[in-house]
Write a protein that holds these residues in place. Structure first.
Motif, short mmCIF file in Angstrom:
data_model
loop_
_atom_site.label_atom_id
_atom_site.label_comp_id
_atom_site.label_asym_id
_atom_site.label_seq_id
_atom_site.Cartn_x
_atom_site.Cartn_y
_atom_site.Cartn_z
N ASP A 1 0.84 -1.20 0.00
CA ASP A 1 0.00 0.00 0.00
C ASP A 1 0.88 1.25 0.00
O ASP A 1 2.09 1.19 0.20
N ASN A 2 0.25 2.38 -0.23
CA ASN A 2 1.00 3.64 -0.37
C ASN A 2 1.78 4.01 0.88
O ASN A 2 2.91 4.48 0.79
N GLU A 3 1.19 3.80 2.05
CA GLU A 3 1.88 4.15 3.29
C GLU A 3 3.15 3.31 3.47
O GLU A 3 4.20 3.82 3.84
N ASP A 4 3.05 2.00 3.21
CA ASP A 4 4.23 1.13 3.31
C ASP A 4 5.29 1.53 2.28
O ASP A 4 6.49 1.52 2.56
N PHE A 5 4.84 1.87 1.08
CA PHE A 5 5.76 2.32 0.04
C PHE A 5 6.52 3.57 0.50
O PHE A 5 7.75 3.63 0.42
N LEU A 6 5.78 4.56 0.99
CA LEU A 6 6.43 5.80 1.43
C LEU A 6 7.37 5.55 2.61
O LEU A 6 8.47 6.11 2.66
#
Length: 158
Positions: free
Chosen positions: A116-121
């Protein structure tokens, strides 16, 4: 002939990686809540270079980087030696004139499609190293989320 060569020069951005090597013991009276010796610190710098080719841009950027290898004393009395490691990427800037909003660098990252985006960031752009509910103040980077004023409860203000 020289005028023709000058016209072939283009703008490039080159990503440079530096290592901060910290030696010595901190001065006891300077140790505060920001002090830690648990981490190794690397710096990423993107410099703008006018060159005739990618290889030429790397050479110019690496030469500049080696000039910036230096040492200084940090606020805790420790010696910090900045060592150039490597130029790791080069980007040709397609705009002929550098102005506000000119794209200086981009990269593509390939990740697991279920991330997900949060893990990516968090993985590729960590703002800080968090432990428990506190912020490691020594390593807060300059970005919009963490440039906000930190209140007395060590929480980020909105």
């Amino acid at each position: 002939m020289a005028k023709h060569k000058l016209n072939t020069w283009k703008w490039y951005s080159v990503k440079l990686i530096f290592e901060n090597i910290i030696t010595g013991d901190p001065e006891p009276e300077t140790i505060d809540k920001n002090y830690t010796n648990k981490y190794k610190i690397y710096e990423e710098s993107i410099v703008l270079v006018k060159a005739q080719s990618f290889d030429h841009a790397y050479k110019i950027a690496e030469s500049r980087a080696k000039k910036y290898e230096d040492g200084y004393i940090n606020p805790y009395g420790e010696l910090v030696n900045v060592k150039f490691l490597e130029a790791i990427d080069c980007f040709l800037i397609f705009d002929e004139t550098i102005t506000s909003e000119t794209e200086l660098y981009w990269r593509t990252l390939r990740v697991d499609k279920n991330m997900d985006n949060e893990d990516f960031l968090d993985m590729y752009y960590p703002d800080t190293i968090r432990y428990q509910s506190n912020i490691d103040y020594d390593f807060v980077l300059r970005n919009s989320k963490y440039n906000k004023i930190i209140d007395s409860d060590d929480k980020l203000q909105d």
